[in-house]
Design a protein around this motif. Structure first.
Motif, mmCIF file in Angstrom:
data_model
loop_
_atom_site.group_PDB
_atom_site.id
_atom_site.type_symbol
_atom_site.label_atom_id
_atom_site.label_comp_id
_atom_site.label_asym_id
_atom_site.label_seq_id
_atom_site.Cartn_x
_atom_site.Cartn_y
_atom_site.Cartn_z
ATOM 1 N N PHE A 212 0.818 -1.206 0.000
ATOM 2 C CA PHE A 212 0.000 0.000 0.000
ATOM 3 C C PHE A 212 0.857 1.263 0.000
ATOM 4 N N PRO A 213 0.271 2.406 -0.376
ATOM 5 C CA PRO A 213 1.016 3.672 -0.368
ATOM 6 C C PRO A 213 1.617 3.994 0.993
ATOM 7 N N ASN A 214 2.672 4.800 0.946
ATOM 8 C CA ASN A 214 3.368 5.259 2.159
ATOM 9 C C ASN A 214 4.035 4.125 2.922
ATOM 10 N N GLY A 215 4.386 3.040 2.224
ATOM 11 C CA GLY A 215 5.121 1.944 2.847
ATOM 12 C C GLY A 215 4.304 1.122 3.811
ATOM 13 N N ILE A 216 2.984 1.099 3.635
ATOM 14 C CA ILE A 216 2.102 0.363 4.539
ATOM 15 C C ILE A 216 1.809 -1.023 3.962
ATOM 16 N N GLY A 217 1.681 -2.009 4.852
ATOM 17 C CA GLY A 217 1.256 -3.339 4.429
ATOM 18 C C GLY A 217 2.397 -4.313 4.237
ATOM 19 N N PRO A 218 2.069 -5.544 3.841
ATOM 20 C CA PRO A 218 3.092 -6.579 3.645
ATOM 21 C C PRO A 218 3.993 -6.265 2.464
ATOM 22 N N LYS A 219 5.163 -6.875 2.455
ATOM 23 C CA LYS A 219 6.091 -6.698 1.346
ATOM 24 C C LYS A 219 5.652 -7.550 0.149
ATOM 25 N N THR A 220 5.864 -7.006 -1.030
ATOM 26 C CA THR A 220 5.640 -7.738 -2.272
ATOM 27 C C THR A 220 6.980 -7.830 -2.983
ATOM 28 N N TYR A 221 6.994 -8.494 -4.140
ATOM 29 C CA TYR A 221 8.250 -8.493 -4.889
ATOM 30 C C TYR A 221 8.555 -7.072 -5.347
ATOM 31 N N GLU A 222 7.517 -6.282 -5.655
ATOM 32 C CA GLU A 222 7.700 -4.892 -6.100
ATOM 33 C C GLU A 222 6.353 -4.330 -6.553
ATOM 34 N N MET A 223 6.022 -3.128 -6.121
ATOM 35 C CA MET A 223 4.788 -2.462 -6.566
ATOM 36 C C MET A 223 5.068 -1.334 -7.552
ATOM 37 N N GLY A 224 6.316 -0.991 -7.704
ATOM 38 C CA GLY A 224 6.680 0.071 -8.641
ATOM 39 C C GLY A 224 8.099 0.521 -8.399
ATOM 40 N N THR A 225 8.673 1.184 -9.382
ATOM 41 C CA THR A 225 10.082 1.601 -9.309
ATOM 42 C C THR A 225 10.264 2.967 -9.953
ATOM 43 N N LEU A 226 11.140 3.742 -9.366
ATOM 44 C CA LEU A 226 11.622 4.991 -9.945
ATOM 45 C C LEU A 226 13.044 4.753 -10.422
ATOM 46 N N MET A 227 13.380 5.215 -11.634
ATOM 47 C CA MET A 227 14.730 4.978 -12.162
ATOM 48 C C MET A 227 15.207 6.166 -12.989
ATOM 49 N N LYS A 407 -11.666 -4.693 -11.096
ATOM 50 C CA LYS A 407 -11.048 -4.894 -9.784
ATOM 51 C C LYS A 407 -9.555 -4.580 -9.759
ATOM 52 N N LYS A 408 -9.066 -3.793 -10.712
ATOM 53 C CA LYS A 408 -7.637 -3.456 -10.715
ATOM 54 C C LYS A 408 -7.281 -2.596 -9.498
ATOM 55 N N PHE A 409 -6.026 -2.707 -9.068
ATOM 56 C CA PHE A 409 -5.510 -1.825 -8.024
ATOM 57 C C PHE A 409 -4.038 -1.590 -8.267
ATOM 58 N N TYR A 410 -3.502 -0.530 -7.659
ATOM 59 C CA TYR A 410 -2.100 -0.164 -7.845
ATOM 60 C C TYR A 410 -1.745 0.891 -6.806
ATOM 61 N N ARG A 411 -0.463 1.119 -6.608
ATOM 62 C CA ARG A 411 -0.026 2.195 -5.721
ATOM 63 C C ARG A 411 0.011 3.506 -6.490
ATOM 64 N N ASN A 412 -0.497 4.557 -5.873
ATOM 65 C CA ASN A 412 -0.563 5.850 -6.556
ATOM 66 C C ASN A 412 0.503 6.833 -6.082
ATOM 67 N N ASP A 413 1.560 6.302 -5.436
ATOM 68 C CA ASP A 413 2.581 7.201 -4.880
ATOM 69 C C ASP A 413 3.998 6.811 -5.276
ATOM 70 N N ILE A 414 4.155 6.082 -6.375
ATOM 71 C CA ILE A 414 5.505 5.638 -6.758
ATOM 72 C C ILE A 414 6.379 6.854 -7.083
ATOM 73 N N GLY A 415 7.491 6.985 -6.368
ATOM 74 C CA GLY A 415 8.421 8.102 -6.553
ATOM 75 C C GLY A 415 8.111 9.326 -5.722
ATOM 76 N N LYS A 416 6.960 9.365 -5.063
ATOM 77 C CA LYS A 416 6.515 10.564 -4.348
ATOM 78 C C LYS A 416 7.431 10.912 -3.170
ATOM 79 N N LYS A 417 7.695 9.944 -2.298
ATOM 80 C CA LYS A 417 8.528 10.212 -1.124
ATOM 81 C C LYS A 417 9.937 10.611 -1.533
ATOM 82 N N PHE A 418 10.464 9.959 -2.591
ATOM 83 C CA PHE A 418 11.817 10.304 -3.027
ATOM 84 C C PHE A 418 11.854 11.739 -3.532
ATOM 85 N N ALA A 419 10.852 12.138 -4.318
ATOM 86 C CA ALA A 419 10.821 13.492 -4.877
ATOM 87 C C ALA A 419 10.666 14.551 -3.792
#
Length: 434
Positions: A212-227, A407-419
């Protein structure tokens, strides 16, 4: 060019599909049959990759997308084939965390205190005595769901999690690594190696593993990446103090592929967490929109030990996982799966927008429509790129909004905390020039 693509679980499916779209003749083998239907109707698949060796020949290219094939890669290179992906000891430095840590120590890389256990009881006994914040990790490709970052100063939460694993997940808890928790900014640095030397710029990346956004919830392999890519190699302290020190070792073991070290960085220094000695996912998906040079041409050079000037786009890239139930709990009953559901689009996509969609567990019908072809809910990645992180975010989320998947879902904050926070911290410590 003839390309034989050998995949463990279709992690590299998007890369194989893009190699085909470049005009190469691609044949794909998938070892994990539970993933075998992904990209049906989109790429040619084979049942026995060894029978395709005469077809690919020594002038073609063989690509491996995962660990587990390292020894085979070494043998194929010895036989004269052009191979990219990794090597036997490359597999070991990733899949055996304790071995990988020892190699980094030998290369002069400062590492975090960690301890390996083959008994939950021993791990509990150790952490109960040591106390403090610890990170629970497993070896190899065990689901990242089992990773846990401790928060209690007396380690009581870590003890409880370990006891739970010992009771409910004995098979996946046969090996446990406890790593001392270090707080700071998590950032990775990667680069391609051609068996002799580095190829291309540095790949700086920020992973987002929590569900979930803001680093909440269990770990996954990856929900998104900034590069982003950095060609100022000499001034990049993260690279110089970590990955750069492995050059001689990588040459010694005959590594051909992409390698990454994920680190925690704070005011006191750089602390490597783990090695990824293979194509990274979704890092490779992001590279597909950052690179201007053709994948086939680039990977052939990496396989053959040739120098190569990689052409790429400046700026920031963001990729986001778009999923459906039961992701990330793939073992949940198929009653919650959306397998067979079609993918719809609110409006026609441009060629550029289609290029920024990376299908995972998706196949194509005869009429050209796309549908979910597996029950895990790991549907696709969407990517965006821009001069700023905000530009990249705006682009990727505008694209996701056009994609209709029930029923799609995704994180809406990828890169936000870094920026907003972490980039300035890294700059103040002298670790970021982006």
């Amino acid at each position: 060019m003839n390309i034989l693509f050998i995949s463990e679980d279709m992690s590299g499916g998007d890369l194989a599909y893009r190699l085909k779209k470049e005009g190469n003749k691609v044949r794909l083998f998938v070892r994990n049959q539970s993933q075998a239907h992904a990209l049906d109707g989109m790429i040619t698949k084979v049942g026995d990759w060894k029978k395709e060796l005469s077809w690919v020949g020594e002038k073609g290219l063989i690509v491996f997308d995962s660990t587990g094939f390292g020894r085979t890669q070494d043998e194929l290179r010895q036989a004269g084939y052009s191979v990219v992906g990794g090597c036997a000891l490359g597999d070991k430095i990733e899949d055996d965390r304790h071995f990988g840590k020892n190699i980094m120590d030998q290369c002069g890389i400062k590492t975090i205190q960690s301890h390996a256990f083959h008994s939950i009881r021993d791990a509990v006994k150790f952490v109960s005595k040591e106390r403090g914040e610890w990170v629970i990790k497993q070896n190899g490709h065990t689901s990242k769901i089992y990773n846990y970052v401790g928060q209690m100063p007396d380690a009581s939460d870590v003890v409880d999690v370990l006891k739970s694993y010992g009771k409910n997940n004995k098979k996946d808890s046969a090996y446990i690594e406890l790593q001392r928790c270090v707080r700071g900014v998590e950032i990775g640095v990667g680069r391609y190696f051609n068996g002799n030397d580095w190829v291309g710029p540095l790949e700086m990346n920020v992973e987002h593993k929590s569900l979930f956004p803001n680093g909440i919830g269990p770990k996954t392999y990856e929900m998104g990446t900034l590069m982003w890519y950095d060609d100022n190699v000499e001034e990049n302290k993260i690279f110089r103090e970590t990955l750069a020190k492995m050059k001689d070792y990588l040459r010694e073991i005959g590594f051909h592929g992409d390698i990454d070290i994920n680190c925690i960085v704070n005011e006191a220094g750089i602390y490597p967490l783990e090695l990824t000695a293979r194509f990274g996912f979704p890092a490779t998906q992001l590279q597909s929109i950052i690179h201007v040079s053709p994948w086939g041409e680039f990977l052939k050079a990496v396989a053959d030990g040739d120098a190569y000037t990689l052409k790429y786009r400046k700026g920031f890239g963001v990729t986001v996982v778009v999923a459906t139930p039961p992701f990330p709990y793939e073992a949940v009953s198929k009653r919650y799966s959306m397998e067979g559901t079609h993918i719809f689009f609110k409006s026609p996509l441009t060629k550029e927008e289609r290029n920024r969609i990376h299908f995972e567990e998706v196949s194509m019908s005869k009429d050209g429509s796309f549908y979910l072809s597996n029950r895990n809910g790991f549907v696709l990645h969407a990517s965006g790129m821009g001069t700023t992180i905000q530009d990249a975010q705006d682009q990727v989320y505008a694209l996701i909004d056009k994609i209709v998947i029930p029923k799609k879902f995704y994180r809406n904050d990828i890169g936000k905390k870094f920026a907003e926070v972490e980039m300035d911290l890294l700059r103040s410590w002298g670790y970021c020039h982006a």
